[in-house]
Design a protein around this motif. Sequence first.
Motif, PDB file in Angstrom:
ATOM      1  N   LYS A   1      76.200  24.236  33.651  1.00  0.00           N
ATOM      2  CA  LYS A   1      76.400  24.372  32.208  1.00  0.00           C
ATOM      3  C   LYS A   1      75.341  23.604  31.425  1.00  0.00           C
ATOM      4  CE  LYS A   1      81.312  25.464  32.080  1.00  0.00           C
ATOM      5  NZ  LYS A   1      82.631  25.169  31.479  1.00  0.00           N
ATOM      6  N   ARG A   2      74.968  22.431  31.918  1.00  0.00           N
ATOM      7  CA  ARG A   2      73.921  21.653  31.252  1.00  0.00           C
ATOM      8  C   ARG A   2      72.591  22.413  31.282  1.00  0.00           C
ATOM      9  NH1 ARG A   2      75.374  16.159  30.680  1.00  0.00           N
ATOM     10  NH2 ARG A   2      73.202  15.473  30.769  1.00  0.00           N
ATOM     11  N   ASP A   3      72.286  23.018  32.427  1.00  0.00           N
ATOM     12  CA  ASP A   3      71.050  23.801  32.548  1.00  0.00           C
ATOM     13  C   ASP A   3      71.095  25.026  31.643  1.00  0.00           C
ATOM     14  OD1 ASP A   3      70.077  21.999  34.396  1.00  0.00           O
ATOM     15  OD2 ASP A   3      70.602  23.215  36.150  1.00  0.00           O
ATOM     16  N   ASN A   4      72.265  25.633  31.550  1.00  0.00           N
ATOM     17  CA  ASN A   4      72.435  26.806  30.689  1.00  0.00           C
ATOM     18  C   ASN A   4      72.165  26.442  29.237  1.00  0.00           C
ATOM     19  OD1 ASN A   4      73.148  29.271  29.598  1.00  0.00           O
ATOM     20  ND2 ASN A   4      75.202  29.303  30.426  1.00  0.00           N
ATOM     21  N   TYR A   5      72.665  25.286  28.821  1.00  0.00           N
ATOM     22  CA  TYR A   5      72.433  24.846  27.438  1.00  0.00           C
ATOM     23  C   TYR A   5      70.940  24.615  27.200  1.00  0.00           C
ATOM     24  CZ  TYR A   5      72.759  22.402  23.024  1.00  0.00           C
ATOM     25  OH  TYR A   5      72.585  22.066  21.704  1.00  0.00           O
ATOM     26  N   LYS A   6      70.282  23.944  28.124  1.00  0.00           N
ATOM     27  CA  LYS A   6      68.836  23.689  27.991  1.00  0.00           C
ATOM     28  C   LYS A   6      68.054  24.993  27.900  1.00  0.00           C
ATOM     29  CE  LYS A   6      68.880  19.305  30.562  1.00  0.00           C
ATOM     30  NZ  LYS A   6      68.480  18.635  31.818  1.00  0.00           N
ATOM     31  N   GLU A   7      68.478  25.989  28.679  1.00  0.00           N
ATOM     32  CA  GLU A   7      67.812  27.295  28.659  1.00  0.00           C
ATOM     33  C   GLU A   7      67.965  27.963  27.305  1.00  0.00           C
ATOM     34  OE1 GLU A   7      69.605  29.368  31.880  1.00  0.00           O
ATOM     35  OE2 GLU A   7      68.639  28.135  33.424  1.00  0.00           O
ATOM     36  N   ILE A   8      69.158  27.877  26.718  1.00  0.00           N
ATOM     37  CA  ILE A   8      69.386  28.478  25.397  1.00  0.00           C
ATOM     38  C   ILE A   8      68.522  27.777  24.354  1.00  0.00           C
ATOM     39  CG2 ILE A   8      71.079  28.822  23.542  1.00  0.00           C
ATOM     40  CD1 ILE A   8      73.221  29.098  25.744  1.00  0.00           C
ATOM     41  N   LEU A   9      68.504  26.452  24.391  1.00  0.00           N
ATOM     42  CA  LEU A   9      67.717  25.689  23.427  1.00  0.00           C
ATOM     43  C   LEU A   9      66.231  26.028  23.572  1.00  0.00           C
ATOM     44  CD1 LEU A   9      67.467  23.545  21.243  1.00  0.00           C
ATOM     45  CD2 LEU A   9      67.548  21.785  23.031  1.00  0.00           C
ATOM     46  N   GLN A  10      65.757  26.083  24.790  1.00  0.00           N
ATOM     47  CA  GLN A  10      64.341  26.387  25.008  1.00  0.00           C
ATOM     48  C   GLN A  10      64.012  27.813  24.565  1.00  0.00           C
ATOM     49  OE1 GLN A  10      62.551  24.358  28.151  1.00  0.00           O
ATOM     50  NE2 GLN A  10      61.101  25.956  28.702  1.00  0.00           N
ATOM     51  N   GLU A  11      64.941  28.737  24.786  1.00  0.00           N
ATOM     52  CA  GLU A  11      64.743  30.124  24.357  1.00  0.00           C
ATOM     53  C   GLU A  11      64.639  30.217  22.837  1.00  0.00           C
ATOM     54  OE1 GLU A  11      67.329  34.263  24.253  1.00  0.00           O
ATOM     55  OE2 GLU A  11      67.763  32.781  25.801  1.00  0.00           O
ATOM     56  N   VAL A  12      65.486  29.462  22.135  1.00  0.00           N
ATOM     57  CA  VAL A  12      65.455  29.455  20.668  1.00  0.00           C
ATOM     58  C   VAL A  12      64.118  28.887  20.177  1.00  0.00           C
ATOM     59  CG1 VAL A  12      66.464  28.403  18.596  1.00  0.00           C
ATOM     60  CG2 VAL A  12      67.952  29.375  20.358  1.00  0.00           C
ATOM     61  N   ILE A  13      63.661  27.814  20.799  1.00  0.00           N
ATOM     62  CA  ILE A  13      62.374  27.211  20.423  1.00  0.00           C
ATOM     63  C   ILE A  13      61.236  28.207  20.650  1.00  0.00           C
ATOM     64  CG2 ILE A  13      60.698  25.402  20.986  1.00  0.00           C
ATOM     65  CD1 ILE A  13      63.157  23.636  21.763  1.00  0.00           C
ATOM     66  N   LYS A  14      61.247  28.853  21.802  1.00  0.00           N
ATOM     67  CA  LYS A  14      60.190  29.820  22.132  1.00  0.00           C
ATOM     68  C   LYS A  14      60.200  30.993  21.163  1.00  0.00           C
ATOM     69  CE  LYS A  14      58.283  32.446  26.018  1.00  0.00           C
ATOM     70  NZ  LYS A  14      58.456  32.813  27.452  1.00  0.00           N
ATOM     71  N   GLN A  15      61.373  31.511  20.838  1.00  0.00           N
ATOM     72  CA  GLN A  15      61.475  32.623  19.894  1.00  0.00           C
ATOM     73  C   GLN A  15      61.003  32.192  18.509  1.00  0.00           C
ATOM     74  OE1 GLN A  15      65.578  33.841  20.216  1.00  0.00           O
ATOM     75  NE2 GLN A  15      65.173  35.204  21.946  1.00  0.00           N
ATOM     76  N   GLY A  16      61.321  30.939  18.155  1.00  0.00           N
ATOM     77  CA  GLY A  16      60.859  30.418  16.873  1.00  0.00           C
ATOM     78  C   GLY A  16      59.346  30.354  16.800  1.00  0.00           C
ATOM     79  N   GLN A  17      58.718  30.015  17.915  1.00  0.00           N
ATOM     80  CA  GLN A  17      57.253  29.981  17.967  1.00  0.00           C
ATOM     81  C   GLN A  17      56.672  31.392  17.864  1.00  0.00           C
ATOM     82  OE1 GLN A  17      56.900  27.709  21.653  1.00  0.00           O
ATOM     83  NE2 GLN A  17      56.123  25.954  20.518  1.00  0.00           N
ATOM     84  N   GLU A  18      57.302  32.335  18.548  1.00  0.00           N
ATOM     85  CA  GLU A  18      56.817  33.718  18.520  1.00  0.00           C
ATOM     86  C   GLU A  18      56.910  34.320  17.128  1.00  0.00           C
ATOM     87  OE1 GLU A  18      59.246  35.523  21.482  1.00  0.00           O
ATOM     88  OE2 GLU A  18      58.051  34.762  23.175  1.00  0.00           O
ATOM     89  N   LEU A  19      57.902  33.881  16.348  1.00  0.00           N
ATOM     90  CA  LEU A  19      58.093  34.406  14.993  1.00  0.00           C
ATOM     91  C   LEU A  19      57.368  33.578  13.941  1.00  0.00           C
ATOM     92  CD1 LEU A  19      61.899  35.313  15.157  1.00  0.00           C
ATOM     93  CD2 LEU A  19      59.966  36.901  15.130  1.00  0.00           C
ATOM     94  N   GLY A  20      56.685  32.534  14.368  1.00  0.00           N
ATOM     95  CA  GLY A  20      55.938  31.710  13.426  1.00  0.00           C
ATOM     96  C   GLY A  20      56.790  30.729  12.655  1.00  0.00           C
ATOM     97  N   GLU A  21      58.003  30.443  13.142  1.00  0.00           N
ATOM     98  CA  GLU A  21      58.888  29.486  12.469  1.00  0.00           C
ATOM     99  C   GLU A  21      58.716  28.069  13.023  1.00  0.00           C
ATOM    100  OE1 GLU A  21      62.519  32.626  11.453  1.00  0.00           O
ATOM    101  OE2 GLU A  21      62.846  31.038  12.917  1.00  0.00           O
ATOM    102  N   ILE A  22      58.357  27.981  14.278  1.00  0.00           N
ATOM    103  CA  ILE A  22      58.154  26.689  14.942  1.00  0.00           C
ATOM    104  C   ILE A  22      56.691  26.586  15.359  1.00  0.00           C
ATOM    105  CG2 ILE A  22      58.749  25.297  16.976  1.00  0.00           C
ATOM    106  CD1 ILE A  22      61.591  26.445  16.787  1.00  0.00           C
TER     107      ILE A  22
END
Length: 206
Positions: free
Chosen positions: A119-140
């Motif tokens: 579950k801890r790894d799953n949470y980290k994966e979700i957080l990292q996915e959000v960060i990566k998507q934010g970078q792809e969209l120019g938000e991060i």
Amino acid sequence: MSDLREKIIKSSLQLFSDKGFHGVTVNDIVNHCDTSKGGFYHHFKSKDELLYVIHDTFISYVLNEANQAKKCYDRPIFQLHEMLKALVRVYDLYNEHIVVFNQENKYLKENYEILIQKKRDNYKEILQEVIKQGQELGEIRNELPTTITNMAILGMVNWTYQWYKKDGPKTIDEIASTYIDIIFSGLLTTEALEEYRASKLSMTDI
């Protein structure tokens, strides 16, 4: 959750905090919460499972909130906002659980540790996915390494248990707003930060 199950968990949190996991017996727990061994074993297979449930409760909360944020918002900055609010709030909602977790997690049986780590790894994966998507969209900011950014956020927020007090001068939501302000000021692009600060979600943090 039944009243007795909740009562057993509450008693165990107090006893584990005071005496440590190995310093507490099932007899101590049932005496403390005025029940029987039958009542205890109706809800828990063992003291080891009880320790697992204490760990799982708050980890499941932040994971569920992260999944909910992904469903409710289609923009990474707003998903991250909601994830951070829930991640900070857990230190108020489950403060005793987290204290016991940090004190007694070395005694968690391997089979339960695997479930928690998943579950801890799953949470980290979700957080990292959000960060990566934010970078792809120019938000991060694109120049920030996603893994280091992920771990920096978790490291910053996870230290809260060391100093947070329910009766302190700041509410948990005020503390969450401070974290979000610091993190977003460092992570977001200029345009995304301006958009966030003009949004309704930002207004709820004031």
